[in-house]
Design a protein around this motif. Structure first.
Motif, mmCIF file in Angstrom:
data_model
loop_
_atom_site.group_PDB
_atom_site.id
_atom_site.type_symbol
_atom_site.label_atom_id
_atom_site.label_comp_id
_atom_site.label_asym_id
_atom_site.label_seq_id
_atom_site.Cartn_x
_atom_site.Cartn_y
_atom_site.Cartn_z
ATOM 1 N N ARG A 44 -1.267 -15.344 2.176
ATOM 2 C CA ARG A 44 -1.015 -14.584 3.393
ATOM 3 C C ARG A 44 0.175 -13.644 3.219
ATOM 4 O O ARG A 44 1.069 -13.891 2.405
ATOM 5 N N ASP A 82 2.887 -11.592 12.582
ATOM 6 C CA ASP A 82 1.643 -11.053 12.049
ATOM 7 C C ASP A 82 1.293 -11.812 10.783
ATOM 8 O O ASP A 82 2.148 -12.004 9.919
ATOM 9 N N GLU A 83 0.045 -12.237 10.699
ATOM 10 C CA GLU A 83 -0.441 -12.961 9.524
ATOM 11 C C GLU A 83 -1.632 -12.188 8.967
ATOM 12 O O GLU A 83 -2.664 -12.071 9.626
ATOM 13 N N THR A 84 -1.463 -11.638 7.778
ATOM 14 C CA THR A 84 -2.517 -10.871 7.133
ATOM 15 C C THR A 84 -3.120 -11.710 6.015
ATOM 16 O O THR A 84 -2.400 -12.174 5.129
ATOM 17 N N LYS A 85 -4.410 -11.908 6.062
ATOM 18 C CA LYS A 85 -5.075 -12.717 5.044
ATOM 19 C C LYS A 85 -5.116 -11.957 3.723
ATOM 20 O O LYS A 85 -5.405 -10.767 3.678
ATOM 21 N N ASN A 103 -5.198 -7.602 -3.148
ATOM 22 C CA ASN A 103 -3.901 -7.922 -2.539
ATOM 23 C C ASN A 103 -2.928 -6.764 -2.699
ATOM 24 O O ASN A 103 -2.191 -6.426 -1.767
ATOM 25 N N ILE A 106 -3.652 -4.143 -0.118
ATOM 26 C CA ILE A 106 -3.228 -4.515 1.237
ATOM 27 C C ILE A 106 -1.711 -4.443 1.373
ATOM 28 O O ILE A 106 -1.184 -3.912 2.358
ATOM 29 N N LYS A 110 0.671 -1.951 3.758
ATOM 30 C CA LYS A 110 1.776 -2.394 4.628
ATOM 31 C C LYS A 110 3.044 -1.604 4.322
ATOM 32 O O LYS A 110 3.738 -1.141 5.227
#
Length: 151
Positions: A44, A82-85, A103, A106, A110
């Motif tokens: 995460r 906020d939790e981003t998988k 990853n 993503i 961010k």
């Protein structure tokens, strides 16, 4: 004479701004990536939305006052984040490079979003916990991104 005074005034104004201390606010983004075999872990990216003042949970110990800190864990915990998988580094076949690339995409998104909101990436710290005793094949890879922006 007027030109000399204007020139000196401009130099002094420039010196004044170069010695001014900028004030910043900081924001952490923590990325936890699982290095558990067979894809069983959880990965995460976490960003907190709640604020905490560390002083509310700090005590000072000394020879005269050796009382331990009795802060309530429930008061320390945050519920707003906020939790981003993210994907795990491993799957059933071993290391999965596509997951690492996903990853990276993503996390880069961010970082770019925060940069567009005026945040500057100031520091990056990382660490690995890959062994916690005999027979332990589990682990995590943690990266903390510290952002700052002028206030």
């Amino acid at each position: 004479m007027k030109k000399s005074i204007l020139f000196i005034a401009l130099i002094l104004a420039g010196l004044n701004t170069s010695f001014a201390q900028d004030k910043y606010e900081y924001q952490l983004v923590t990325v936890v990536e699982s290095i558990v075999p067979n894809g069983l872990g959880r990965s995460r990216m976490i960003t907190t939305n709640d604020k905490r003042n560390y002083k509310d949970f700090t005590s000072t110990r000394s020879e005269e006052n050796n009382d331990r800190n009795k802060s309530d864990r429930g008061d320390i915990r945050v519920k707003g984040f906020d939790e981003t998988k993210l994907l795990n580094f491993f799957n059933i076949g071993g290391i999965r490079f596509q997951n690492i690339a996903a990853n990276d995409a993503i996390v880069t998104s961010k970082i770019n979003t925060m940069a567009s909101e005026g945040w500057e990436l100031a520091f990056v710290n990382s660490g690995v916990e890959g062994y916690a005793g005999k027979g332990d094949k589990n682990g995590i890879y943690i990266t903390r991104y510290t952002f700052r922006r002028k206030i």
